[in-house]
Each structure stands twice: as structure tokens, then as C-alpha cells.
Design a protein around this motif. Structure first.
Motif, PDB file in Angstrom:
ATOM      1  N   LEU A 114     -23.350  31.512 -34.503  1.00  0.00           N
ATOM      2  CA  LEU A 114     -22.341  32.371 -33.899  1.00  0.00           C
ATOM      3  C   LEU A 114     -22.637  32.396 -32.397  1.00  0.00           C
ATOM      4  O   LEU A 114     -23.644  32.955 -31.956  1.00  0.00           O
ATOM      5  N   ILE A 115     -21.759  31.777 -31.612  1.00  0.00           N
ATOM      6  CA  ILE A 115     -22.038  31.481 -30.210  1.00  0.00           C
ATOM      7  C   ILE A 115     -21.185  32.321 -29.270  1.00  0.00           C
ATOM      8  O   ILE A 115     -19.976  32.477 -29.493  1.00  0.00           O
ATOM      9  N   SER A 116     -21.822  32.860 -28.225  1.00  0.00           N
ATOM     10  CA  SER A 116     -21.101  33.471 -27.113  1.00  0.00           C
ATOM     11  C   SER A 116     -21.419  32.685 -25.848  1.00  0.00           C
ATOM     12  O   SER A 116     -22.414  31.953 -25.784  1.00  0.00           O
ATOM     13  N   VAL A 117     -20.561  32.847 -24.840  1.00  0.00           N
ATOM     14  CA  VAL A 117     -20.681  32.083 -23.599  1.00  0.00           C
ATOM     15  C   VAL A 117     -20.632  33.027 -22.408  1.00  0.00           C
ATOM     16  O   VAL A 117     -19.813  33.960 -22.378  1.00  0.00           O
ATOM     17  N   ALA A 118     -21.509  32.804 -21.453  1.00  0.00           N
ATOM     18  CA  ALA A 118     -21.478  33.545 -20.183  1.00  0.00           C
ATOM     19  C   ALA A 118     -21.499  32.525 -19.057  1.00  0.00           C
ATOM     20  O   ALA A 118     -22.400  31.692 -18.997  1.00  0.00           O
ATOM     21  N   ASP A 119     -20.482  32.584 -18.191  1.00  0.00           N
ATOM     22  CA  ASP A 119     -20.422  31.610 -17.098  1.00  0.00           C
ATOM     23  C   ASP A 119     -20.935  32.192 -15.784  1.00  0.00           C
ATOM     24  O   ASP A 119     -20.771  31.617 -14.730  1.00  0.00           O
ATOM     25  N   ARG A 120     -21.555  33.334 -15.876  1.00  0.00           N
ATOM     26  CA  ARG A 120     -22.144  33.956 -14.695  1.00  0.00           C
ATOM     27  C   ARG A 120     -23.213  34.911 -15.210  1.00  0.00           C
ATOM     28  O   ARG A 120     -23.604  34.830 -16.371  1.00  0.00           O
ATOM     29  N   GLU A 121     -23.705  35.817 -14.368  1.00  0.00           N
ATOM     30  CA  GLU A 121     -24.672  36.807 -14.838  1.00  0.00           C
ATOM     31  C   GLU A 121     -24.111  37.562 -16.044  1.00  0.00           C
ATOM     32  O   GLU A 121     -22.932  37.917 -16.071  1.00  0.00           O
ATOM     33  N   CYS A 122     -24.971  37.783 -17.033  1.00  0.00           N
ATOM     34  CA  CYS A 122     -24.521  38.437 -18.269  1.00  0.00           C
ATOM     35  C   CYS A 122     -24.230  39.904 -17.986  1.00  0.00           C
ATOM     36  O   CYS A 122     -25.111  40.770 -18.058  1.00  0.00           O
ATOM     37  N   GLY A 123     -22.952  40.198 -17.664  1.00  0.00           N
ATOM     38  CA  GLY A 123     -22.531  41.561 -17.372  1.00  0.00           C
ATOM     39  C   GLY A 123     -22.128  42.310 -18.629  1.00  0.00           C
ATOM     40  O   GLY A 123     -22.519  41.957 -19.746  1.00  0.00           O
ATOM     41  N   GLN A 124     -21.287  43.329 -18.475  1.00  0.00           N
ATOM     42  CA  GLN A 124     -20.940  44.190 -19.603  1.00  0.00           C
ATOM     43  C   GLN A 124     -20.218  43.433 -20.728  1.00  0.00           C
ATOM     44  O   GLN A 124     -20.575  43.616 -21.901  1.00  0.00           O
ATOM     45  N   PRO A 125     -19.208  42.592 -20.451  1.00  0.00           N
ATOM     46  CA  PRO A 125     -18.570  41.858 -21.550  1.00  0.00           C
ATOM     47  C   PRO A 125     -19.555  40.983 -22.312  1.00  0.00           C
ATOM     48  O   PRO A 125     -19.498  40.891 -23.542  1.00  0.00           O
ATOM     49  N   CYS A 126     -20.458  40.341 -21.572  1.00  0.00           N
ATOM     50  CA  CYS A 126     -21.471  39.507 -22.208  1.00  0.00           C
ATOM     51  C   CYS A 126     -22.395  40.353 -23.092  1.00  0.00           C
ATOM     52  O   CYS A 126     -22.709  39.977 -24.234  1.00  0.00           O
ATOM     53  N   GLU A 127     -22.816  41.509 -22.582  1.00  0.00           N
ATOM     54  CA  GLU A 127     -23.679  42.397 -23.362  1.00  0.00           C
ATOM     55  C   GLU A 127     -22.972  42.868 -24.623  1.00  0.00           C
ATOM     56  O   GLU A 127     -23.592  42.971 -25.694  1.00  0.00           O
ATOM     57  N   GLN A 128     -21.676  43.147 -24.551  1.00  0.00           N
ATOM     58  CA  GLN A 128     -20.931  43.567 -25.726  1.00  0.00           C
ATOM     59  C   GLN A 128     -20.897  42.470 -26.781  1.00  0.00           C
ATOM     60  O   GLN A 128     -21.014  42.740 -27.979  1.00  0.00           O
ATOM     61  N   HIS A 129     -20.741  41.236 -26.330  1.00  0.00           N
ATOM     62  CA  HIS A 129     -20.752  40.115 -27.269  1.00  0.00           C
ATOM     63  C   HIS A 129     -22.129  39.968 -27.931  1.00  0.00           C
ATOM     64  O   HIS A 129     -22.225  39.723 -29.138  1.00  0.00           O
ATOM     65  N   LEU A 130     -23.176  40.115 -27.142  1.00  0.00           N
ATOM     66  CA  LEU A 130     -24.518  40.001 -27.707  1.00  0.00           C
ATOM     67  C   LEU A 130     -24.753  41.086 -28.757  1.00  0.00           C
ATOM     68  O   LEU A 130     -25.331  40.823 -29.822  1.00  0.00           O
TER      69      LEU A 130
END
Length: 242
Positions: A114-130
Motif C-alpha cells: 500500500l503505497i503513498s507518494v510525497a513529492d516534497r517535504e512530508c507535510g500534513q497531507p502526507c502525514e494523513q496518508h501515513l
């Protein structure tokens, strides 16, 4: 006369019960062609069956993958995630883990990913995905060890130190953004970082979950796939047990 008796072959047969005829001895020592032919046919059939069984054993994972992909996986009307067709296998390039070690993407095979992608610093949307990735894995209960969650990130920004303990539960790899875009693709009007992506144990990207996804629907897809693949997919990778 004694000379005439010794030259009489019939007398020899009557006296000994046998004959010295070369022709008779040759006939009795000939092999039975029918029996040998039957043995050859039996050996040929046995060899063919062994080859077929060996082929099926070697091809079983591929057959199982195609069966899951085309038959038992969710159909277009019942799957919440969008099915990816044709299949896109894990690419041959590598990423770097949090310690800077090179990790080929192909080494992630043999587990659901189950993969998520961050194309910059892992901000709030990235943290929510994690957070969602971790929760979805836990919701699988006894099947959770069959799924790994993965973060693929790019750019010059480093992962913040406060995120590192959480990422140790999954796989975080820094990758080339252009190479990544040649493998994964967002829905029209979306960015790569808006979705979660599912890769099957054979290494094929097979589902893309919508942006602003409903985690309950994602969970249903995952549970359905776990049930469908339970007969051939086991937790862990072969290399993990060596």
C-alpha cells in the motif's frame, strides 16, 4: 553302418530330445518387440507427465497471479479503487532508504504493498496518508502481515526527524520523481501525492484509490483481495526466512 547312424539327424533328436539346428536356437533367443515397445511407450508417458507436473509447479505463482488479477479480484462495478489495466510491474530502478542504503524496488515483491507518494517535504497531507496506511494495515487483523505500507518520496527535503520512528514500521524510500512518474500515474486533474496505490505480491500495480478516499471502502477492497488470494499468498518474503 556306424557311419550312417552318426550322420542321421533324426536319430540324434530321438535320442537327446533336442536339436542342434542353428535356426531353431536363433528363433528362441529373439526379443519380443511388442513388450519392448510397450515399455518404451510407458516410459515416454511417464516422462511427459513428470514434465507437465514440473511445469505446473514452476508456473503456479504466475497462474495464481493471473487468476487473482482477472477472475477473483473486484470487478469494475464492485471495486472502490480504480483497476489498472494493463498491469504495470515494479520498475527495475532503486531508491534509498532512511539510512542512505540502496533498495531495488523489485525487492519489495512477495507482499501486498500500500503505497503513498510525497513529492516534497512530508507535510500534513502526507502525514494523513501515513496514518491511514498504518490504520488500514492494522484493520486487516490476522492478514496484516501480508501487507506492507510504503512511502515513496522525492525532492531535496529530508524526512523530518519526528516522522522517522513512525516510518520504521513501514518502508520509506527516496526516489527519482521522473522515474516514479513513468510507473505510477494520478487520475486526471490530480497529483501523484493525492492517491494511495496498491501493488499485488507479484509486483504489479493493480489499484489506485481516489483522492479524499473513504477509508471504509478502501478497507473493503483490501479485505476482499486478502480473501481471494489467501490460497496462494503467504505472509513475508522468501528471502526473509533465509
Amino acid at each position: 553302418m556306424s557311419g550312417s547312424n552318426s550322420s542321421n539327424p533324426d536319430a540324434n533328436v530321438a535320442r537327446t530330445g533336442t536339436t542342434d539346428s542353428p535356426l531353431t536356437m536363433t528363433v528362441h533367443t529373439l526379443p519380443r518387440p511388442g513388450a519392448e515397445m510397450a515399455d518404451d511407450i510407458a516410459r515416454t508417458r511417464s516422462g511427459r507427465w513428470k514434465m507437465i507436473v514440473l511445469f505446473l509447479i514452476c508456473a503456479a505463482p504466475v497462474i495464481a497471479s493471473y487468476f487473482t488479477y482477472y477472475v477473483v479480484r473486484p470487478g469494475a462495478t464492485s471495486s472502490y479503487g480504480q483497476l489498472i489495466d494493463p498491469q504495470r510491474p515494479l520498475p527495475a530502478w532503486a531508491g534509498a532508504d532512511l539510512e542512505g542504503r540502496t533498495v531495488p524496488l523489485a525487492s519489495l515483491k512477495d507482499q501486498w504493498l500500500l503505497i503513498s507518494v510525497a513529492d516534497r517535504e512530508c507535510g500534513q497531507p502526507c502525514e494523513q496518508h501515513l496514518y491511514l496506511q498504518r490504520q488500514l494495515r492494522e484493520m486487516l487483523g490476522k492478514n496484516k502481515d501480508r501487507l506492507d505500507w510504503v512511502l515513496l518520496y522525492s525532492g531535496d527535503e529530508a524526512i523530518r526527524d519526528e516522522l522517522r520512528p513512525a516510518l520504521e514500521q513501514g518502508v520509506a524510500l527516496k526516489v527519482d520523481s521522473q522515474a516514479l512518474a513513468q510507473w505510477l500515474a494520478p487520475a486526471p486533474g490530480q497529483q501523484l501525492s493525492d492517491h494511495l496505490y496498491l501493488v499485488d505480491p507479484m509486483g504489479n500495480w493493480m489499484l489506485r484509490f481516489p483522492a479524499d478516499m473513504d477509508h471504509k471502502q478502501v478497507r473493503k477492497d483490501l479485505e476482499r483481495l486478502m480473501r481471494a488470494s489467501a490460497f496462494w499468498d503467504q505472509a513475508g518474503r522468501p528471502s526473509d526466512s533465509e
